[in-house]
Design a protein around this motif. Structure first.
Motif, PDB file in Angstrom:
ATOM      1  N   GLU A   1      38.126  79.427  47.490  1.00 34.82           N
ATOM      2  CA  GLU A   1      38.709  80.698  47.293  1.00 34.82           C
ATOM      3  C   GLU A   1      39.199  80.979  45.827  1.00 34.82           C
ATOM      4  O   GLU A   1      39.193  82.020  45.065  1.00 34.82           O
ATOM      5  CB  GLU A   1      39.847  81.252  48.200  1.00 34.82           C
ATOM      6  CG  GLU A   1      39.288  81.368  49.653  1.00 34.82           C
ATOM      7  CD  GLU A   1      40.533  81.160  50.677  1.00 34.82           C
ATOM      8  OE1 GLU A   1      40.323  81.578  51.595  1.00 34.82           O
ATOM      9  OE2 GLU A   1      41.555  80.618  50.360  1.00 34.82           O
ATOM     10  N   LEU A   2      40.139  80.057  45.336  1.00 29.19           N
ATOM     11  CA  LEU A   2      40.812  80.115  44.030  1.00 29.19           C
ATOM     12  C   LEU A   2      39.800  79.944  42.988  1.00 29.19           C
ATOM     13  O   LEU A   2      39.921  80.810  41.948  1.00 29.19           O
ATOM     14  CB  LEU A   2      41.774  78.976  43.988  1.00 29.19           C
ATOM     15  CG  LEU A   2      42.868  78.854  44.904  1.00 29.19           C
ATOM     16  CD1 LEU A   2      43.775  77.660  44.884  1.00 29.19           C
ATOM     17  CD2 LEU A   2      43.865  80.233  44.674  1.00 29.19           C
ATOM     18  N   CYS A   3      38.688  79.045  43.041  1.00 33.16           N
ATOM     19  CA  CYS A   3      38.046  79.259  42.056  1.00 33.16           C
ATOM     20  C   CYS A   3      37.000  80.422  41.864  1.00 33.16           C
ATOM     21  O   CYS A   3      36.704  80.811  40.808  1.00 33.16           O
ATOM     22  CB  CYS A   3      36.935  77.925  42.228  1.00 33.16           C
ATOM     23  SG  CYS A   3      37.482  76.397  41.847  1.00 33.16           S
ATOM     24  N   THR A   4      36.634  81.056  42.975  1.00 40.75           N
ATOM     25  CA  THR A   4      36.059  82.387  42.896  1.00 40.75           C
ATOM     26  C   THR A   4      36.949  83.451  42.235  1.00 40.75           C
ATOM     27  O   THR A   4      36.594  84.338  41.310  1.00 40.75           O
ATOM     28  CB  THR A   4      35.776  82.767  44.509  1.00 40.75           C
ATOM     29  OG1 THR A   4      34.885  81.884  44.937  1.00 40.75           O
ATOM     30  CG2 THR A   4      35.034  84.221  44.288  1.00 40.75           C
ATOM     31  N   GLU A   5      38.394  83.590  42.669  1.00 42.24           N
ATOM     32  CA  GLU A   5      39.149  84.439  41.953  1.00 42.24           C
ATOM     33  C   GLU A   5      39.478  84.094  40.716  1.00 42.24           C
ATOM     34  O   GLU A   5      39.827  84.942  39.883  1.00 42.24           O
ATOM     35  CB  GLU A   5      40.444  84.293  42.986  1.00 42.24           C
ATOM     36  CG  GLU A   5      40.362  84.814  44.331  1.00 42.24           C
ATOM     37  CD  GLU A   5      41.621  84.603  45.170  1.00 42.24           C
ATOM     38  OE1 GLU A   5      42.593  84.266  44.627  1.00 42.24           O
ATOM     39  OE2 GLU A   5      41.552  84.774  46.502  1.00 42.24           O
ATOM     40  N   GLY A   6      39.357  82.934  39.982  1.00 42.81           N
ATOM     41  CA  GLY A   6      39.385  82.464  38.693  1.00 42.81           C
ATOM     42  C   GLY A   6      38.242  82.931  37.985  1.00 42.81           C
ATOM     43  O   GLY A   6      38.197  82.579  36.591  1.00 42.81           O
ATOM     44  N   GLY A   7      37.105  83.191  38.514  1.00 39.16           N
ATOM     45  CA  GLY A   7      36.041  83.655  37.696  1.00 39.16           C
ATOM     46  C   GLY A   7      34.871  82.527  37.712  1.00 39.16           C
ATOM     47  O   GLY A   7      33.980  82.846  36.840  1.00 39.16           O
ATOM     48  N   ALA A   8      34.824  81.704  38.442  1.00 36.97           N
ATOM     49  CA  ALA A   8      33.700  80.779  38.543  1.00 36.97           C
ATOM     50  C   ALA A   8      32.431  81.615  38.720  1.00 36.97           C
ATOM     51  O   ALA A   8      32.442  82.189  39.793  1.00 36.97           O
ATOM     52  CB  ALA A   8      33.893  79.518  39.284  1.00 36.97           C
ATOM     53  N   ASP A   9      31.369  81.128  38.124  1.00 30.98           N
ATOM     54  CA  ASP A   9      30.042  81.592  38.361  1.00 30.98           C
ATOM     55  C   ASP A   9      29.219  80.647  39.423  1.00 30.98           C
ATOM     56  O   ASP A   9      28.092  81.171  40.077  1.00 30.98           O
ATOM     57  CB  ASP A   9      29.259  81.830  37.078  1.00 30.98           C
ATOM     58  CG  ASP A   9      29.702  82.712  36.096  1.00 30.98           C
ATOM     59  OD1 ASP A   9      29.773  83.910  36.412  1.00 30.98           O
ATOM     60  OD2 ASP A   9      30.491  81.898  35.264  1.00 30.98           O
ATOM     61  N   ARG A  10      29.306  79.455  39.426  1.00 32.71           N
ATOM     62  CA  ARG A  10      29.018  78.520  40.216  1.00 32.71           C
ATOM     63  C   ARG A  10      29.943  77.307  40.464  1.00 32.71           C
ATOM     64  O   ARG A  10      30.620  76.967  39.679  1.00 32.71           O
ATOM     65  CB  ARG A  10      27.557  77.787  39.393  1.00 32.71           C
ATOM     66  CG  ARG A  10      26.785  77.063  40.106  1.00 32.71           C
ATOM     67  CD  ARG A  10      25.471  76.945  39.293  1.00 32.71           C
ATOM     68  NE  ARG A  10      24.370  76.150  40.009  1.00 32.71           N
ATOM     69  CZ  ARG A  10      24.185  74.923  39.903  1.00 32.71           C
ATOM     70  NH1 ARG A  10      24.895  74.066  38.881  1.00 32.71           N
ATOM     71  NH2 ARG A  10      23.187  74.105  40.251  1.00 32.71           N
ATOM     72  N   ILE A  11      29.787  76.794  41.870  1.00 27.81           N
ATOM     73  CA  ILE A  11      30.666  75.988  42.329  1.00 27.81           C
ATOM     74  C   ILE A  11      29.858  74.831  43.037  1.00 27.81           C
ATOM     75  O   ILE A  11      29.310  74.957  43.762  1.00 27.81           O
ATOM     76  CB  ILE A  11      31.793  76.529  43.323  1.00 27.81           C
ATOM     77  CG1 ILE A  11      32.697  77.446  42.755  1.00 27.81           C
ATOM     78  CG2 ILE A  11      32.786  75.382  43.764  1.00 27.81           C
ATOM     79  CD1 ILE A  11      33.409  78.399  43.584  1.00 27.81           C
ATOM     80  N   VAL A  12      30.073  73.670  42.555  1.00 23.42           N
ATOM     81  CA  VAL A  12      29.264  72.524  43.027  1.00 23.42           C
ATOM     82  C   VAL A  12      30.202  71.377  43.702  1.00 23.42           C
ATOM     83  O   VAL A  12      30.972  70.930  42.925  1.00 23.42           O
ATOM     84  CB  VAL A  12      28.356  71.656  41.759  1.00 23.42           C
ATOM     85  CG1 VAL A  12      27.663  70.526  42.125  1.00 23.42           C
ATOM     86  CG2 VAL A  12      27.441  72.754  40.986  1.00 23.42           C
ATOM     87  N   MET A  13      29.784  71.172  44.841  1.00 21.95           N
ATOM     88  CA  MET A  13      30.558  70.286  45.669  1.00 21.95           C
ATOM     89  C   MET A  13      30.261  68.913  45.309  1.00 21.95           C
ATOM     90  O   MET A  13      29.041  68.543  45.500  1.00 21.95           O
ATOM     91  CB  MET A  13      30.816  70.593  47.170  1.00 21.95           C
ATOM     92  CG  MET A  13      31.001  72.100  47.519  1.00 21.95           C
ATOM     93  SD  MET A  13      32.600  72.662  46.729  1.00 21.95           S
ATOM     94  CE  MET A  13      33.962  71.591  47.594  1.00 21.95           C
ATOM     95  N   TRP A  14      31.033  68.169  44.897  1.00 22.54           N
ATOM     96  CA  TRP A  14      30.925  66.653  44.651  1.00 22.54           C
ATOM     97  C   TRP A  14      31.463  65.578  45.343  1.00 22.54           C
ATOM     98  O   TRP A  14      32.598  65.693  45.574  1.00 22.54           O
ATOM     99  CB  TRP A  14      31.386  66.783  43.147  1.00 22.54           C
ATOM    100  CG  TRP A  14      31.146  65.019  42.493  1.00 22.54           C
ATOM    101  CD1 TRP A  14      30.534  64.345  42.737  1.00 22.54           C
ATOM    102  CD2 TRP A  14      32.466  64.585  41.754  1.00 22.54           C
ATOM    103  NE1 TRP A  14      30.715  63.099  41.961  1.00 22.54           N
ATOM    104  CE2 TRP A  14      31.787  63.240  41.175  1.00 22.54           C
ATOM    105  CE3 TRP A  14      33.604  64.955  41.205  1.00 22.54           C
ATOM    106  CZ2 TRP A  14      32.504  62.638  40.791  1.00 22.54           C
ATOM    107  CZ3 TRP A  14      34.505  64.345  40.375  1.00 22.54           C
ATOM    108  CH2 TRP A  14      33.905  62.977  40.367  1.00 22.54           C
TER     109      TRP A  14
END
Length: 238
Positions: A96-109
């Protein structure tokens, strides 16, 4: 700002009518109490949008008229957040926070000290990114990928103009490692237990910069948003 909903078959002909009848329509009708005459935005989540007005509102669907359509270009800088899997519900909070912050791609590591699991949750996490995009009025829904091993993170570093690993042991600040003109930025966030020395050395050897985010040590789920804020500001995107 107008309320935003997502549809798979976005109507783009001005003056045409469209049957809005997915889960978002139910939310608009039952929760937001949308009535005839109300206007809002629809989007396909890929940058295309339509400004519509409700004409007929029923119990589970509504008919809307397209008033205006357009396309929002992506920003010049593409942000990938590589997020070590946090535990429990914090994984959802991180998305949620990364989306609201403007991330274009989120990779779970899957970091060495990751406690949480997300192997069976990627589809649900993509839904979380979709909902957060509505909340933050984004016409582009970030892609959620995973689960990545450390060698896959090294590959991400190789494809970035700038890769930053945030760690409390760093001696350089964000402003000292960010160079103007970067178009592909990768931000690596460690787990609650911290990055191992081997992980830091591996990422540094691959070309990543090790940076300090300030004196306070943030929760893993919160660090992505703080990092996006700092780097966006340093690059004058914000």
């Amino acid at each position: 700002m107008r309320t935003l909903f997502f549809v798979d078959d976005l109507p783009t002909t001005v003056g045409s009518t469209y049957e809005f009848n997915n889960d978002d329509a139910l939310h608009a009708i039952r929760v937001l109490r949308t009535k005839s005459g109300d206007d809002f935005n629809l989007s396909d989540g890929k940058g295309n949008w339509s400004h519509v007005q409700a004409k007929e509102v029923h119990k589970k669907h509504m008919t809307v008229e397209v008033l205006e359509t357009g396309h929002q270009d992506a920003l010049g800088t593409h942000f990938t957040i590589i997020q070590a899997i946090p535990k429990g519900d914090r994984i959802k909070e991180a998305i949620e926070l990364c989306t609201e912050g403007g991330a274009d791609r989120i990779v779970m590591w899957k970091a060495a000290r990751s406690i949480g699991k997300s192997d069976d949750k990627i589809e649900k996490l993509q839904t979380t990114a979709r909902e957060a995009s509505k909340q933050s009025r984004r016409f582009r829904i970030p892609e959620v990928k995973g689960v990545a091993a450390t060698n896959a993170v090294v590959d991400q570093i190789a494809h970035a103009d700038l890769a930053i690993v945030f760690h409390e042991s760093a001696t350089m600040k964000v402003s000292e490692v960010v160079a103007p003109g970067c178009t592909k930025v990768a931000i690596i966030i460690g787990p609650e237990g911290g990055l191992t020395d081997d992980e830091i050395d591996t990422f540094a050897a691959a070309g990543a910069k090790i940076a300090l985010m300030g004196r306070p040590v943030l929760r893993s789920a919160h660090a992505g948003l703080a990092a996006l804020s700092a780097v966006n500001t340093a690059l004058s995107v914000w």
